[in-house]
Motif scaffolding. Structure first.
Motif, PDB file in Angstrom:
ATOM      1  N   SER A 261      68.007  65.112  66.054  1.00  0.00           N
ATOM      2  CA  SER A 261      69.068  64.121  65.536  1.00  0.00           C
ATOM      3  C   SER A 261      68.463  63.531  64.140  1.00  0.00           C
ATOM      4  CB  SER A 261      69.732  63.231  66.507  1.00  0.00           C
ATOM      5  OG  SER A 261      70.724  64.201  67.329  1.00  0.00           O
ATOM      6  N   ILE A 262      67.176  63.080  64.605  1.00  0.00           N
ATOM      7  CA  ILE A 262      66.595  62.021  63.393  1.00  0.00           C
ATOM      8  C   ILE A 262      66.725  62.516  62.581  1.00  0.00           C
ATOM      9  CG2 ILE A 262      64.094  61.427  64.557  1.00  0.00           C
ATOM     10  CD1 ILE A 262      64.297  60.692  66.661  1.00  0.00           C
ATOM     11  N   ARG A 263      65.964  64.335  62.478  1.00  0.00           N
ATOM     12  CA  ARG A 263      65.905  65.403  62.081  1.00  0.00           C
ATOM     13  C   ARG A 263      66.479  65.241  60.437  1.00  0.00           C
ATOM     14  NH1 ARG A 263      63.196  70.699  62.402  1.00  0.00           N
ATOM     15  NH2 ARG A 263      63.375  70.648  60.319  1.00  0.00           N
ATOM     16  N   GLY A 264      67.995  65.304  61.286  1.00  0.00           N
ATOM     17  CA  GLY A 264      69.228  65.264  60.638  1.00  0.00           C
ATOM     18  C   GLY A 264      69.679  64.302  59.852  1.00  0.00           C
ATOM     19  N   TYR A 265      69.854  63.076  60.880  1.00  0.00           N
ATOM     20  CA  TYR A 265      69.914  61.727  59.950  1.00  0.00           C
ATOM     21  C   TYR A 265      68.943  61.787  58.707  1.00  0.00           C
ATOM     22  CZ  TYR A 265      73.168  60.099  63.627  1.00  0.00           C
ATOM     23  OH  TYR A 265      74.278  60.652  64.532  1.00  0.00           O
ATOM     24  N   ALA A 266      67.364  62.068  59.268  1.00  0.00           N
ATOM     25  CA  ALA A 266      66.716  61.556  57.963  1.00  0.00           C
ATOM     26  C   ALA A 266      66.943  62.427  56.628  1.00  0.00           C
ATOM     27  CB  ALA A 266      65.549  61.982  58.615  1.00  0.00           C
ATOM     28  N   GLU A 267      67.178  63.446  56.764  1.00  0.00           N
ATOM     29  CA  GLU A 267      67.552  64.285  55.784  1.00  0.00           C
ATOM     30  C   GLU A 267      69.629  63.739  55.025  1.00  0.00           C
ATOM     31  OE1 GLU A 267      68.611  67.839  57.530  1.00  0.00           O
ATOM     32  OE2 GLU A 267      66.055  68.627  57.521  1.00  0.00           O
ATOM     33  N   LEU A 268      69.963  63.375  56.073  1.00  0.00           N
ATOM     34  CA  LEU A 268      71.418  62.647  55.184  1.00  0.00           C
ATOM     35  C   LEU A 268      70.666  61.351  54.712  1.00  0.00           C
ATOM     36  CD1 LEU A 268      73.919  62.661  58.275  1.00  0.00           C
ATOM     37  CD2 LEU A 268      73.863  63.287  56.329  1.00  0.00           C
ATOM     38  N   THR A 269      69.897  60.624  54.864  1.00  0.00           N
ATOM     39  CA  THR A 269      69.178  59.878  53.793  1.00  0.00           C
ATOM     40  C   THR A 269      68.531  59.667  52.562  1.00  0.00           C
ATOM     41  OG1 THR A 269      67.143  59.350  54.337  1.00  0.00           O
ATOM     42  CG2 THR A 269      68.495  57.975  55.884  1.00  0.00           C
ATOM     43  N   ARG A 270      68.389  61.034  51.878  1.00  0.00           N
ATOM     44  CA  ARG A 270      67.679  61.542  51.113  1.00  0.00           C
ATOM     45  C   ARG A 270      68.568  61.530  49.714  1.00  0.00           C
ATOM     46  NH1 ARG A 270      65.743  68.015  52.305  1.00  0.00           N
ATOM     47  NH2 ARG A 270      63.791  67.172  54.095  1.00  0.00           N
ATOM     48  N   ARG A 271      70.156  61.503  49.833  1.00  0.00           N
ATOM     49  CA  ARG A 271      71.070  61.459  48.683  1.00  0.00           C
ATOM     50  C   ARG A 271      70.974  59.931  48.448  1.00  0.00           C
ATOM     51  NH1 ARG A 271      76.193  63.557  51.619  1.00  0.00           N
ATOM     52  NH2 ARG A 271      74.417  64.782  52.762  1.00  0.00           N
ATOM     53  N   GLU A 272      70.290  58.996  49.753  1.00  0.00           N
ATOM     54  CA  GLU A 272      70.765  57.665  49.480  1.00  0.00           C
ATOM     55  C   GLU A 272      69.128  56.680  48.445  1.00  0.00           C
ATOM     56  OE1 GLU A 272      72.876  56.055  52.410  1.00  0.00           O
ATOM     57  OE2 GLU A 272      75.071  57.149  52.049  1.00  0.00           O
ATOM     58  N   ARG A 273      68.271  57.957  48.757  1.00  0.00           N
ATOM     59  CA  ARG A 273      66.877  56.798  48.668  1.00  0.00           C
ATOM     60  C   ARG A 273      66.530  56.542  47.803  1.00  0.00           C
ATOM     61  NH1 ARG A 273      63.349  61.180  52.550  1.00  0.00           N
ATOM     62  NH2 ARG A 273      64.332  61.114  54.192  1.00  0.00           N
ATOM     63  N   ALA A 274      67.540  56.334  46.543  1.00  0.00           N
ATOM     64  CA  ALA A 274      67.238  55.633  45.740  1.00  0.00           C
ATOM     65  C   ALA A 274      67.306  54.461  44.954  1.00  0.00           C
ATOM     66  CB  ALA A 274      68.053  57.153  43.857  1.00  0.00           C
ATOM     67  N   ASP A 275      68.643  54.275  46.091  1.00  0.00           N
ATOM     68  CA  ASP A 275      69.162  53.278  46.335  1.00  0.00           C
ATOM     69  C   ASP A 275      68.739  52.206  46.989  1.00  0.00           C
ATOM     70  OD1 ASP A 275      71.292  54.064  44.366  1.00  0.00           O
ATOM     71  OD2 ASP A 275      72.053  54.264  46.029  1.00  0.00           O
ATOM     72  N   VAL A 276      67.441  52.592  48.017  1.00  0.00           N
ATOM     73  CA  VAL A 276      67.232  51.231  49.155  1.00  0.00           C
ATOM     74  C   VAL A 276      65.536  51.565  48.355  1.00  0.00           C
ATOM     75  CG1 VAL A 276      68.289  52.360  50.080  1.00  0.00           C
ATOM     76  CG2 VAL A 276      65.750  53.581  49.994  1.00  0.00           C
ATOM     77  N   PRO A 277      65.444  50.196  48.949  1.00  0.00           N
ATOM     78  CA  PRO A 277      63.471  50.087  48.319  1.00  0.00           C
ATOM     79  C   PRO A 277      62.592  51.440  48.192  1.00  0.00           C
ATOM     80  CG  PRO A 277      64.005  48.224  49.106  1.00  0.00           C
ATOM     81  CD  PRO A 277      65.423  49.495  49.520  1.00  0.00           C
ATOM     82  N   GLU A 278      61.261  51.287  47.335  1.00  0.00           N
ATOM     83  CA  GLU A 278      60.507  52.199  47.860  1.00  0.00           C
ATOM     84  C   GLU A 278      59.770  52.305  48.973  1.00  0.00           C
ATOM     85  OE1 GLU A 278      56.631  54.067  45.615  1.00  0.00           O
ATOM     86  OE2 GLU A 278      57.089  52.060  44.619  1.00  0.00           O
ATOM     87  N   THR A 279      59.484  50.931  49.644  1.00  0.00           N
ATOM     88  CA  THR A 279      59.245  51.023  51.499  1.00  0.00           C
ATOM     89  C   THR A 279      60.285  51.791  52.070  1.00  0.00           C
ATOM     90  OG1 THR A 279      59.665  48.716  51.624  1.00  0.00           O
ATOM     91  CG2 THR A 279      57.174  49.734  50.229  1.00  0.00           C
ATOM     92  N   THR A 280      60.615  51.213  52.394  1.00  0.00           N
ATOM     93  CA  THR A 280      62.175  51.932  52.506  1.00  0.00           C
ATOM     94  C   THR A 280      62.116  53.503  52.714  1.00  0.00           C
ATOM     95  OG1 THR A 280      63.628  50.072  53.110  1.00  0.00           O
ATOM     96  CG2 THR A 280      64.638  52.154  53.843  1.00  0.00           C
ATOM     97  N   ALA A 281      62.830  54.553  51.565  1.00  0.00           N
ATOM     98  CA  ALA A 281      62.302  55.422  51.041  1.00  0.00           C
ATOM     99  C   ALA A 281      60.975  56.282  51.719  1.00  0.00           C
ATOM    100  CB  ALA A 281      62.355  55.438  49.706  1.00  0.00           C
ATOM    101  N   HIS A 282      60.038  55.377  51.722  1.00  0.00           N
ATOM    102  CA  HIS A 282      58.549  56.070  51.942  1.00  0.00           C
ATOM    103  C   HIS A 282      59.019  56.626  53.338  1.00  0.00           C
ATOM    104  CE1 HIS A 282      54.095  57.409  52.471  1.00  0.00           C
ATOM    105  NE2 HIS A 282      53.701  56.034  53.522  1.00  0.00           N
ATOM    106  N   ALA A 283      59.110  54.970  54.221  1.00  0.00           N
ATOM    107  CA  ALA A 283      59.472  55.086  55.528  1.00  0.00           C
ATOM    108  C   ALA A 283      60.140  56.464  56.002  1.00  0.00           C
ATOM    109  CB  ALA A 283      60.182  54.069  56.481  1.00  0.00           C
TER     110      ALA A 283
END
Length: 466
Positions: A261-283
């Motif tokens: 589940s963690i991996r799935g949710y982490a993969e879902l965030t890839r399409r939105e990482r450009a809209d989040v702060p750099e530190t959040t994207a790195h995390a």
């Protein structure tokens, strides 16, 4: 009776030596006593002969041959007159050279004198009518008797020594049989494989029939109690290991779903990482990376748990050349900074095993070389046929494995942090080589390592298809 240094042999030899010493001493003392008795008898006969010669009817110089009362072989000698030896009705006159030892007598005797050309005589000096006369009797019969006695005593002594050896051997072997049973039980236990798995100690010291106060019986009883305690401890260890394996298997299985589940949710965030702060994207990237690593760890733990509980392998012929070619190609893609070489024999090598597990063995060894050596390291993979084995070697010229952990590299969670250089984004779980050892063992193969600075080689032997 065993080797030269066995207790039974030492006891037999010592008992035999003691009996031999006693027998020889008794024979010697008996021979001395008999010799003294015979000598005393001869001296008594010599004194009786001297008494008869002193009688008035027998006084005078040397008597002619055939005179009544003379003893056969009697020696008579008067200085300045001469000497004779009575032999029945004849007599033999002695020469000056033969009587010379009689002229040197300093005591009246009796004593033994050797006359040249005549033999040994027991001699005594008496006075007959005021004239000193040396009389003597031959010791030939005494010597013959003593020789016969010594021969008989020697034969009897040797017979006694031989009989004592066999009797001591029988008695010692019978007496030490309970001790031999103890040793046999100890050897049997020492040959048991007690390091892991369900272990029973099926042997015990048999009842020797000895009294409880006997030292050997007490040692046997103590050994049986110790074996009972060892068997109980092994059973407790096995129970604990089984519970631990079950816990690891259950925990690993339960962790797979939340990690997925963690991996799935982490993969879902890839399409939105450009809209989040750099530190959040790195995390989020780190979460995805670590969840993948944890999934790998969980899968490794599950595999080890299955192997511990009894592996189910689908053994079939495996083309080792093709498998190694694919594995090295994959390793080269994963580690382009290393130099990869592959050496294959001309003939095809078919090993008997589970292809996916054999692939995992080679992949883990190559991954270990890639992870623990710096860029530019040469990693050489080779395949050969040795007897009934397919032999795979993975050799690198990296920094080597520290000597203090070289013998433990196949243990679980063992890492060589202090020497081998880590590269890549991930971290080793310390289970790669443990999985290699477990899978190789499940195939009935062998795995080993040799290492020194600038050289490390892992060798895997798998059974060939027959």
């Amino acid at each position: 009776m065993g080797g030269q240094g066995t207790l039974s042999r030492q006891l037999v030899l010592r008992v035999t030596a003691l009996v031999a010493a006693v027998a020889i001493a008794l024979s010697a003392l008996t021979a001395l006593a008999v010799n003294q008795i015979l000598t005393d008898q001869l001296d008594q006969q010599l004194r009786s002969t001297g008494q008869r010669l002193r009688d008035p009817g027998t006084r005078g110089p040397l008597k002619p041959a055939g005179d009544p009362g003379q003893i056969q072989g009697l020696l008579r000698y008067i200085p300045d007159i001469g000497g004779i030896i009575q032999e029945g009705r004849d007599y033999t006159a002695l020469t000056v050279e033969q009587t010379a030892p009689l002229d040197e007598l300093t005591t009246t005797g009796p004593l033994t004198v050797h006359l040249p050309g005549v033999g040994s005589y027991r001699v005594q000096v008496i006075s007959v009518g005021g004239t000193a006369m040396a009389i003597g009797l031959p010791t030939a019969s005494l010597t013959a008797t003593m020789l016969s006695l010594l021969l008989a005593a020697t034969a009897l002594t040797l017979t006694t020594i031989v009989a004592a050896f066999w009797a001591a051997r029988a008695v010692v072997e019978r007496s030490l049989r309970p001790l031999a049973q103890l040793a046999e039980t100890a050897r049997t236990v020492s040959a048991l494989d007690l390091h892991s798995g369900e272990v029973a100690v099926p042997v015990r010291v048999p009842d020797s029939g000895l009294a409880p106060t006997n030292e050997v019986a007490q040692v046997g009883a103590a050994l049986n109690v110790m074996l009972d305690n060892v068997e109980g401890a092994l059973a407790a260890r096995q129970h604990s290991e089984t519970k631990l394996r079950q816990f690891v298997a259950d925990a690993s299985h339960e962790l797979r779903n939340p990690l997925a589940s963690i991996r799935g949710y982490a993969e879902l965030t890839r399409r939105e990482r450009a809209d989040v702060p750099e530190t959040t994207a790195h995390a989020l990237g780190r979460i995805e990376s670590e969840s993948e690593r944890m999934s790998g760890l969980v899968n490794d733990l599950l595999l080890l748990a299955r192997l511990d509980s009894g592996p189910t392998l689908q053994a079939r012929p495996v083309s080792m050349g093709a498998l190694l070619a694919n594995a090295v190609s994959d390793a080269e893609a994963a580690g382009p900074g290393h130099r990869w070489e592959l050496t294959l024999p001309d003939e095809e090598v078919l090993a008997l095993g589970d292809e996916s597990r054999v692939q995992q063995i080679v992949a883990n060894l190559l991954g270990n070389a890639r992870t623990h050596t710096p860029a530019g390291t040469l990693v050489q993979t080779a395949l050969a046929r040795e007897g009934a084995w397919a032999v795979v070697t993975v050799t690198d010229n990296g920094p080597g494995i520290p000597e203090n952990i070289r013998d433990r590299v196949f243990e679980r969670f063992m890492r060589a942090d202090t020497s081998r250089v880590r590269t890549g984004s991930g971290q080793s779980t310390g289970l790669g080589l443990a999985i290699v050892a477990a899978v190789v063992g499940a195939h009935g193969g062998q795995v080993g390592v040799e290492s020194r600075p600038g050289f490390t080689r892992f060798t895997v032997r798998l059974p060939l298809v027959r």
